[in-house]
Design a protein around this motif. Sequence first.
Motif, short mmCIF file in Angstrom:
data_model
loop_
_atom_site.label_atom_id
_atom_site.label_comp_id
_atom_site.label_asym_id
_atom_site.label_seq_id
_atom_site.Cartn_x
_atom_site.Cartn_y
_atom_site.Cartn_z
N GLY A 193 44.34 60.67 31.55
CA GLY A 193 45.66 61.17 31.17
C GLY A 193 46.46 61.54 32.40
N ARG A 194 47.55 62.23 32.20
CA ARG A 194 48.42 62.63 33.29
C ARG A 194 48.69 64.13 33.22
NH1 ARG A 194 52.02 59.14 35.66
NH2 ARG A 194 52.49 60.98 36.94
N VAL A 195 48.80 64.72 34.39
CA VAL A 195 49.26 66.10 34.49
C VAL A 195 50.76 66.03 34.78
CG1 VAL A 195 49.06 68.29 35.71
CG2 VAL A 195 47.01 66.92 35.28
N TRP A 196 51.56 66.14 33.74
CA TRP A 196 53.01 66.10 33.87
C TRP A 196 53.53 67.49 34.24
CZ3 TRP A 196 54.89 61.29 33.61
CH2 TRP A 196 54.18 60.34 32.87
N PRO A 197 54.76 67.59 34.72
CA PRO A 197 55.30 68.92 35.01
C PRO A 197 55.22 69.86 33.82
CG PRO A 197 56.70 67.25 36.00
CD PRO A 197 55.68 66.51 35.17
N TRP A 198 55.48 69.32 32.63
CA TRP A 198 55.44 70.18 31.45
C TRP A 198 54.01 70.51 31.02
CZ3 TRP A 198 57.76 65.36 31.56
CH2 TRP A 198 57.04 64.30 30.98
N THR A 199 53.02 69.72 31.53
CA THR A 199 51.62 70.03 31.23
C THR A 199 51.24 71.40 31.79
OG1 THR A 199 51.07 67.67 31.37
CG2 THR A 199 49.24 69.23 31.48
N LYS A 200 51.85 71.75 32.92
CA LYS A 200 51.49 72.98 33.62
C LYS A 200 52.04 74.23 32.94
CE LYS A 200 51.55 70.37 37.95
NZ LYS A 200 52.16 70.23 39.28
N ILE A 201 53.01 74.05 32.04
CA ILE A 201 53.60 75.21 31.36
C ILE A 201 52.56 75.87 30.46
CG2 ILE A 201 55.41 75.98 29.78
CD1 ILE A 201 57.10 73.63 30.75
N GLY A 202 52.29 77.12 30.69
CA GLY A 202 51.35 77.85 29.87
C GLY A 202 49.89 77.63 30.21
N ALA A 203 49.63 76.81 31.22
CA ALA A 203 48.24 76.52 31.58
C ALA A 203 47.70 77.59 32.53
CB ALA A 203 48.13 75.15 32.24
N VAL A 204 46.43 77.89 32.38
CA VAL A 204 45.77 78.79 33.31
C VAL A 204 45.13 77.93 34.40
CG1 VAL A 204 43.68 78.85 31.86
CG2 VAL A 204 44.02 80.58 33.62
N ARG A 205 45.40 78.25 35.66
CA ARG A 205 44.85 77.50 36.79
C ARG A 205 43.58 78.17 37.28
NH1 ARG A 205 50.15 77.14 36.35
NH2 ARG A 205 51.31 75.27 37.01
N VAL A 206 42.48 77.46 37.25
CA VAL A 206 41.19 78.03 37.61
C VAL A 206 40.74 77.41 38.94
CG1 VAL A 206 38.78 78.34 36.93
CG2 VAL A 206 40.59 78.34 35.19
N ARG A 207 40.79 78.21 40.01
CA ARG A 207 40.36 77.76 41.34
C ARG A 207 38.99 78.33 41.71
NH1 ARG A 207 45.89 78.50 41.45
NH2 ARG A 207 47.08 76.69 42.19
N HIS A 208 38.61 79.38 41.05
CA HIS A 208 37.27 79.96 41.19
C HIS A 208 36.87 80.48 39.83
CE1 HIS A 208 33.82 82.21 42.56
NE2 HIS A 208 34.29 83.26 41.91
N CYS A 209 35.65 80.16 39.41
CA CYS A 209 35.24 80.52 38.06
C CYS A 209 33.97 81.36 38.08
CB CYS A 209 35.03 79.27 37.21
SG CYS A 209 34.76 79.62 35.46
N ASP A 210 34.09 82.62 37.65
CA ASP A 210 32.90 83.44 37.43
C ASP A 210 32.72 83.62 35.93
OD1 ASP A 210 34.82 85.31 36.67
OD2 ASP A 210 34.68 86.44 38.54
N GLU A 211 31.75 84.44 35.54
CA GLU A 211 31.44 84.58 34.11
C GLU A 211 32.62 85.16 33.33
OE1 GLU A 211 27.84 86.75 33.72
OE2 GLU A 211 26.59 85.18 34.62
N ALA A 212 33.33 86.12 33.92
CA ALA A 212 34.46 86.73 33.21
C ALA A 212 35.59 85.73 33.02
CB ALA A 212 34.96 87.95 33.99
N ILE A 213 35.91 84.96 34.05
CA ILE A 213 36.96 83.94 33.92
C ILE A 213 36.53 82.88 32.92
CG2 ILE A 213 38.17 82.09 35.14
CD1 ILE A 213 38.15 83.88 37.62
N PHE A 214 35.28 82.47 32.99
CA PHE A 214 34.78 81.47 32.04
C PHE A 214 34.97 81.95 30.60
CE2 PHE A 214 31.69 79.33 29.42
CZ PHE A 214 31.69 78.01 29.90
N ALA A 215 34.62 83.19 30.32
CA ALA A 215 34.75 83.72 28.97
C ALA A 215 36.19 83.79 28.51
CB ALA A 215 34.09 85.10 28.90
N SER A 216 37.12 83.94 29.47
CA SER A 216 38.54 84.11 29.11
C SER A 216 39.24 82.80 28.77
CB SER A 216 39.28 84.78 30.26
OG SER A 216 39.47 83.87 31.34
N LEU A 217 38.56 81.66 28.91
CA LEU A 217 39.22 80.36 28.75
C LEU A 217 39.27 79.87 27.31
CD1 LEU A 217 37.73 78.53 31.87
CD2 LEU A 217 39.90 79.76 31.68
N ALA A 218 38.63 80.57 26.41
CA ALA A 218 38.62 80.14 25.01
C ALA A 218 40.05 79.99 24.48
CB ALA A 218 37.85 81.14 24.15
#
Length: 339
Positions: free
Chosen positions: A82-107
Amino acid sequence: MRRVQTIVTRAGGVRAKASPILPPPRVSEVLMPSLYIDEFVGISNRLEVLPLAFAIHDVHGHDIVLDWHELDSFSVDGTRRGRVWPWTKIGAVRVRHCDEAIFASLAGRKVILRSLDGPDALLKPRYLDAARRVHLAPALADSVRATFARHAGRPVVAVHLRQGDYRLVSPERYDIGTEWPAVPLWWYRSAMTAIRQVRPDTAFFLAGNGDPMLHAELVRDFDVFTLEVESHYGYKKDDHSSRVNPVADLFALACCPVLLATPVSGFSHWAANALGTPSTCIVPMPGATPDDARMGRVDLYGERMPRWRAAGRTGSDTTPLSATLDGIDLSRTADCGWL
Protein backbone atom coordinates in the motif's frame (compact mmCIF):
# COMPACT_ATOMS: atom_id res chain seq x y z
CA MET A 1 -9.65 9.72 -11.47
CA ARG A 2 -10.69 13.21 -10.53
CA ARG A 3 -14.06 14.73 -9.73
CA VAL A 4 -15.25 18.27 -10.35
CA GLN A 5 -16.40 20.29 -7.40
CA THR A 6 -18.58 23.37 -8.10
CA ILE A 7 -17.57 26.47 -6.15
CA VAL A 8 -19.59 29.72 -5.97
CA THR A 9 -17.29 32.76 -6.05
CA ARG A 10 -17.82 36.05 -4.15
CA ALA A 11 -18.96 37.73 -7.34
CA GLY A 12 -21.65 35.15 -7.80
CA GLY A 13 -19.86 33.34 -10.58
CA VAL A 14 -19.27 29.65 -10.74
CA ARG A 15 -15.97 27.90 -11.31
CA ALA A 16 -14.97 24.28 -11.26
CA LYS A 17 -12.21 22.87 -9.09
CA ALA A 18 -10.79 19.42 -9.76
CA SER A 19 -10.02 17.30 -6.72
CA PRO A 20 -8.80 13.72 -6.46
CA ILE A 21 -11.32 10.95 -5.94
CA LEU A 22 -9.93 8.81 -3.17
CA PRO A 23 -10.26 5.04 -3.58
CA PRO A 24 -12.88 3.46 -1.36
CA PRO A 25 -11.44 1.95 1.83
CA ARG A 26 -10.67 -1.74 1.83
CA VAL A 27 -12.89 -3.98 3.90
CA SER A 28 -9.86 -4.73 6.09
CA GLU A 29 -9.44 -1.01 6.82
CA VAL A 30 -13.02 -0.81 8.01
CA LEU A 31 -12.93 -3.95 10.14
CA MET A 32 -9.47 -3.57 11.67
CA PRO A 33 -6.95 -0.78 12.31
CA SER A 34 -4.02 -0.51 9.92
CA LEU A 35 -0.31 -0.62 10.64
CA TYR A 36 2.03 0.97 8.07
CA ILE A 37 5.77 0.47 7.56
CA ASP A 38 7.36 2.91 5.12
CA GLU A 39 10.91 3.27 3.77
CA PHE A 40 12.41 4.98 6.79
CA VAL A 41 15.56 2.80 6.70
CA GLY A 42 17.24 0.26 4.41
CA ILE A 43 15.71 -3.07 3.49
CA SER A 44 17.31 -5.27 6.18
CA ASN A 45 16.32 -2.85 8.95
CA ARG A 46 12.77 -2.79 7.64
CA LEU A 47 12.72 -6.59 7.78
CA GLU A 48 13.69 -6.25 11.44
CA VAL A 49 10.43 -4.36 12.03
CA LEU A 50 8.31 -7.30 10.82
CA PRO A 51 8.35 -9.42 14.03
CA LEU A 52 6.97 -6.45 15.97
CA ALA A 53 4.37 -5.81 13.26
CA PHE A 54 3.22 -9.43 13.45
CA ALA A 55 3.09 -9.26 17.25
CA ILE A 56 0.84 -6.18 17.01
CA HIS A 57 -1.32 -8.00 14.47
CA ASP A 58 -1.58 -11.13 16.62
CA VAL A 59 -2.50 -9.24 19.79
CA HIS A 60 -4.41 -6.22 18.47
CA GLY A 61 -5.60 -7.36 15.04
CA HIS A 62 -3.91 -4.76 12.84
CA ASP A 63 -3.80 -5.03 9.06
CA ILE A 64 -0.12 -4.72 7.99
CA VAL A 65 0.62 -2.42 5.03
CA LEU A 66 4.10 -2.16 3.47
CA ASP A 67 5.05 0.91 1.42
CA TRP A 68 8.31 -0.43 -0.06
CA HIS A 69 9.75 -0.11 -3.56
CA GLU A 70 11.40 -3.54 -3.33
CA LEU A 71 8.13 -5.49 -3.13
CA ASP A 72 8.48 -6.20 -6.83
CA SER A 73 11.46 -8.38 -5.81
CA PHE A 74 9.95 -10.19 -2.83
CA SER A 75 6.74 -10.71 -0.88
CA VAL A 76 5.83 -11.04 2.78
CA ASP A 77 3.04 -13.41 3.81
CA GLY A 78 0.41 -11.80 6.03
CA THR A 79 0.96 -8.27 4.70
CA ARG A 80 -0.25 -6.24 1.75
CA ARG A 81 1.32 -3.54 -0.38
CA GLY A 82 0.00 0.00 0.00
CA ARG A 83 0.95 3.64 0.26
CA VAL A 84 1.50 6.02 3.13
CA TRP A 85 -0.32 9.07 1.78
CA PRO A 86 -0.25 12.46 3.51
CA TRP A 87 -3.75 11.82 4.78
CA THR A 88 -2.69 8.37 6.05
CA LYS A 89 -0.66 10.12 8.74
CA ILE A 90 -3.67 12.00 10.13
CA GLY A 91 -4.57 10.47 13.48
CA ALA A 92 -1.81 7.87 13.31
CA VAL A 93 0.43 7.12 16.25
CA ARG A 94 4.11 7.04 15.24
CA VAL A 95 6.05 4.31 17.04
CA ARG A 96 9.84 4.76 16.95
CA HIS A 97 10.53 2.81 20.12
CA CYS A 98 8.20 0.19 21.52
CA ASP A 99 8.13 -1.02 25.12
CA GLU A 100 5.39 -3.01 26.84
CA ALA A 101 3.36 0.09 27.78
CA ILE A 102 3.45 1.50 24.24
CA PHE A 103 2.62 -1.92 22.82
CA ALA A 104 -0.45 -2.18 25.04
CA SER A 105 -1.61 1.30 24.01
CA LEU A 106 -1.84 0.44 20.30
CA ALA A 107 -5.14 -1.43 20.46
CA GLY A 108 -7.60 0.07 17.96
CA ARG A 109 -5.18 2.78 16.79
CA LYS A 110 -3.75 3.46 13.35
CA VAL A 111 0.03 2.97 13.54
CA ILE A 112 3.04 4.09 11.52
CA LEU A 113 5.69 1.67 12.77
CA ARG A 114 9.39 2.61 12.78
CA SER A 115 10.67 0.64 15.76
CA LEU A 116 13.39 -1.96 15.20
CA ASP A 117 13.07 -3.21 18.75
CA GLY A 118 10.36 -4.17 21.21
CA PRO A 119 9.54 -6.52 24.09
CA ASP A 120 11.72 -9.61 23.69
CA ALA A 121 9.01 -11.90 25.05
CA LEU A 122 6.81 -10.91 22.10
CA LEU A 123 9.46 -10.72 19.38
CA LYS A 124 11.77 -13.67 20.02
CA PRO A 125 9.09 -16.38 19.48
CA ARG A 126 8.05 -14.68 16.22
CA TYR A 127 11.48 -13.89 14.85
CA LEU A 128 12.25 -16.84 12.62
CA ASP A 129 8.58 -17.18 11.69
CA ALA A 130 8.69 -13.61 10.37
CA ALA A 131 11.77 -14.48 8.29
CA ARG A 132 10.01 -17.56 6.87
CA ARG A 133 7.22 -15.30 5.58
CA VAL A 134 9.65 -13.42 3.32
CA HIS A 135 9.87 -14.91 -0.20
CA LEU A 136 12.12 -13.94 -3.07
CA ALA A 137 10.31 -13.39 -6.38
CA PRO A 138 10.40 -16.60 -8.47
CA ALA A 139 12.43 -15.13 -11.34
CA LEU A 140 15.08 -13.83 -8.95
CA ALA A 141 15.14 -17.14 -7.08
CA ASP A 142 15.78 -18.90 -10.39
CA SER A 143 18.71 -16.53 -11.04
CA VAL A 144 20.21 -17.25 -7.62
CA ARG A 145 19.89 -21.02 -8.13
CA ALA A 146 21.44 -20.81 -11.60
CA THR A 147 24.37 -18.76 -10.28
CA PHE A 148 25.22 -21.25 -7.54
CA ALA A 149 24.61 -24.22 -9.86
CA ARG A 150 27.66 -23.13 -11.86
CA HIS A 151 29.72 -23.84 -8.71
CA ALA A 152 27.98 -27.07 -7.72
CA GLY A 153 30.06 -29.44 -5.63
CA ARG A 154 32.52 -26.76 -4.53
CA PRO A 155 32.73 -25.20 -1.06
CA VAL A 156 31.32 -21.66 -1.08
CA VAL A 157 32.08 -18.76 1.27
CA ALA A 158 30.15 -15.50 1.06
CA VAL A 159 31.79 -12.08 1.29
CA HIS A 160 29.64 -9.10 2.29
CA LEU A 161 31.43 -5.80 1.71
CA ARG A 162 29.47 -2.95 3.24
CA GLN A 163 31.27 0.08 1.89
CA GLY A 164 29.77 3.37 0.71
CA ASP A 165 27.58 4.44 3.61
CA TYR A 166 29.87 2.67 6.13
CA ARG A 167 33.08 4.56 6.92
CA LEU A 168 36.64 3.47 7.64
CA VAL A 169 37.96 4.55 11.02
CA SER A 170 41.51 3.92 9.80
CA PRO A 171 42.87 2.35 6.61
CA GLU A 172 45.53 0.51 8.64
CA ARG A 173 43.61 -0.73 11.67
CA TYR A 174 40.09 -2.06 12.24
CA ASP A 175 38.38 -0.52 15.26
CA ILE A 176 34.82 0.38 16.28
CA GLY A 177 35.38 4.12 16.31
CA THR A 178 32.21 5.09 14.50
CA GLU A 179 28.60 3.96 14.65
CA TRP A 180 28.73 2.22 11.26
CA PRO A 181 32.35 1.05 10.74
CA ALA A 182 33.46 -0.31 7.37
CA VAL A 183 35.82 -3.25 7.21
CA PRO A 184 39.11 -2.52 5.40
CA LEU A 185 39.58 -4.36 2.12
CA TRP A 186 42.88 -5.82 3.33
CA TRP A 187 41.01 -7.72 6.06
CA TYR A 188 38.81 -9.47 3.50
CA ARG A 189 41.91 -10.27 1.46
CA SER A 190 43.62 -11.77 4.54
CA ALA A 191 40.56 -13.81 5.50
CA MET A 192 40.07 -15.08 1.94
CA THR A 193 43.75 -16.03 1.75
CA ALA A 194 43.46 -17.97 5.02
CA ILE A 195 40.38 -19.80 3.71
CA ARG A 196 42.06 -20.64 0.41
CA GLN A 197 45.06 -22.10 2.26
CA VAL A 198 42.70 -24.50 4.07
CA ARG A 199 40.41 -25.14 1.07
CA PRO A 200 42.08 -24.21 -2.23
CA ASP A 201 38.91 -25.11 -4.17
CA THR A 202 36.74 -22.51 -2.39
CA ALA A 203 34.56 -20.25 -4.52
CA PHE A 204 33.74 -16.85 -3.01
CA PHE A 205 30.33 -15.28 -3.55
CA LEU A 206 30.69 -11.50 -3.36
CA ALA A 207 27.92 -9.03 -2.51
CA GLY A 208 28.37 -5.40 -1.60
CA ASN A 209 27.48 -1.78 -2.13
CA GLY A 210 29.44 1.33 -2.98
CA ASP A 211 31.95 1.62 -5.82
CA PRO A 212 32.42 -1.79 -7.59
CA MET A 213 36.00 -0.81 -8.43
CA LEU A 214 36.81 -1.11 -4.71
CA HIS A 215 36.20 -4.84 -5.08
CA ALA A 216 38.28 -5.24 -8.24
CA GLU A 217 41.40 -6.61 -6.55
CA LEU A 218 39.41 -9.36 -4.84
CA VAL A 219 37.80 -10.33 -8.13
CA ARG A 220 41.23 -10.33 -9.78
CA ASP A 221 43.08 -12.39 -7.16
CA PHE A 222 40.45 -14.89 -5.97
CA ASP A 223 37.86 -17.18 -7.50
CA VAL A 224 34.99 -14.73 -7.03
CA PHE A 225 31.52 -14.72 -8.54
CA THR A 226 28.54 -12.38 -8.25
CA LEU A 227 24.92 -12.26 -9.28
CA GLU A 228 24.14 -10.82 -12.69
CA VAL A 229 20.83 -9.26 -11.72
CA GLU A 230 20.96 -5.51 -12.22
CA SER A 231 19.42 -3.24 -9.59
CA HIS A 232 16.69 -0.90 -10.81
CA TYR A 233 16.24 0.94 -7.51
CA GLY A 234 17.38 4.42 -8.43
CA TYR A 235 15.86 6.02 -5.34
CA LYS A 236 18.82 5.01 -3.16
CA LYS A 237 21.60 7.53 -2.51
CA ASP A 238 24.90 7.02 -4.32
CA ASP A 239 26.72 5.86 -1.19
CA HIS A 240 24.02 3.25 -0.51
CA SER A 241 23.44 2.03 -4.05
CA SER A 242 24.60 -1.26 -5.52
CA ARG A 243 24.97 -2.60 -9.04
CA VAL A 244 23.16 -5.85 -8.19
CA ASN A 245 19.56 -6.08 -7.02
CA PRO A 246 20.04 -5.84 -3.22
CA VAL A 247 17.14 -8.19 -2.44
CA ALA A 248 18.59 -10.92 -4.66
CA ASP A 249 22.02 -10.33 -3.08
CA LEU A 250 20.55 -10.70 0.41
CA PHE A 251 18.91 -14.03 -0.39
CA ALA A 252 22.03 -15.28 -2.18
CA LEU A 253 24.18 -14.45 0.87
CA ALA A 254 21.72 -16.45 2.97
CA CYS A 255 22.43 -19.53 0.81
CA CYS A 256 26.08 -19.58 1.93
CA PRO A 257 27.14 -21.61 4.99
CA VAL A 258 30.05 -19.30 5.89
CA LEU A 259 29.98 -15.52 5.62
CA LEU A 260 32.79 -12.98 5.85
CA ALA A 261 30.49 -10.44 7.41
CA THR A 262 30.38 -6.74 8.12
CA PRO A 263 29.92 -6.36 11.91
CA VAL A 264 26.85 -4.35 12.97
CA SER A 265 25.36 -4.51 9.45
CA GLY A 266 21.74 -5.65 9.41
CA PHE A 267 22.31 -6.98 5.88
CA SER A 268 24.94 -9.45 7.12
CA HIS A 269 22.72 -10.27 10.09
CA TRP A 270 19.58 -11.11 8.12
CA ALA A 271 21.58 -13.18 5.64
CA ALA A 272 23.37 -15.22 8.32
CA ASN A 273 20.96 -15.33 11.25
CA ALA A 274 17.40 -15.05 9.94
CA LEU A 275 16.90 -16.10 6.32
CA GLY A 276 17.59 -19.61 5.11
CA THR A 277 19.64 -22.00 7.23
CA PRO A 278 22.28 -21.08 9.86
CA SER A 279 25.48 -19.45 8.62
CA THR A 280 28.73 -19.04 10.54
CA CYS A 281 30.04 -15.48 10.43
CA ILE A 282 33.75 -14.68 10.36
CA VAL A 283 34.34 -11.08 11.45
CA PRO A 284 37.34 -8.82 12.09
CA MET A 285 38.36 -8.38 15.69
CA PRO A 286 39.03 -4.83 16.95
CA GLY A 287 42.71 -4.02 16.66
CA ALA A 288 43.20 -6.08 13.51
CA THR A 289 45.96 -4.80 11.21
CA PRO A 290 47.34 -5.95 7.85
CA ASP A 291 50.10 -7.79 9.72
CA ASP A 292 47.72 -9.28 12.29
CA ALA A 293 44.31 -9.70 10.65
CA ARG A 294 42.55 -11.02 13.73
CA MET A 295 39.38 -12.97 13.04
CA GLY A 296 36.49 -14.04 15.22
CA ARG A 297 33.53 -16.37 14.88
CA VAL A 298 29.90 -15.42 15.53
CA ASP A 299 26.96 -17.89 15.43
CA LEU A 300 23.66 -16.17 16.26
CA TYR A 301 21.06 -17.88 14.10
CA GLY A 302 17.57 -17.04 15.36
CA GLU A 303 18.74 -14.16 17.55
CA ARG A 304 17.48 -10.61 16.99
CA MET A 305 19.51 -7.75 15.58
CA PRO A 306 20.30 -6.01 18.92
CA ARG A 307 22.34 -9.02 19.97
CA TRP A 308 24.16 -9.08 16.61
CA ARG A 309 25.00 -5.39 16.87
CA ALA A 310 26.20 -5.82 20.45
CA ALA A 311 28.58 -8.51 19.18
CA GLY A 312 29.98 -6.09 16.62
CA ARG A 313 30.38 -3.22 19.06
CA THR A 314 31.43 -4.96 22.27
CA GLY A 315 32.85 -8.32 21.19
CA SER A 316 30.12 -10.30 22.94
CA ASP A 317 29.23 -13.68 21.39
CA THR A 318 32.50 -13.57 19.43
CA THR A 319 35.06 -16.39 19.66
CA PRO A 320 38.63 -15.61 18.48
CA LEU A 321 39.85 -17.81 15.63
CA SER A 322 43.30 -19.16 14.90
CA ALA A 323 45.09 -18.19 11.71
CA THR A 324 44.12 -21.59 10.29
CA LEU A 325 40.43 -21.08 11.16
CA ASP A 326 40.25 -24.16 13.38
CA GLY A 327 36.67 -25.19 14.12
CA ILE A 328 35.15 -23.68 10.96
CA ASP A 329 33.74 -26.21 8.49
CA LEU A 330 34.90 -24.87 5.15
CA SER A 331 33.81 -27.90 3.13
CA ARG A 332 30.14 -26.98 2.78
CA THR A 333 28.45 -26.05 -0.48
CA ALA A 334 25.73 -23.47 -1.02
CA ASP A 335 22.19 -24.42 0.02
CA CYS A 336 19.42 -23.01 -2.20
CA GLY A 337 16.82 -25.57 -1.19
CA TRP A 338 14.95 -23.15 1.10
CA LEU A 339 14.36 -20.49 -1.56
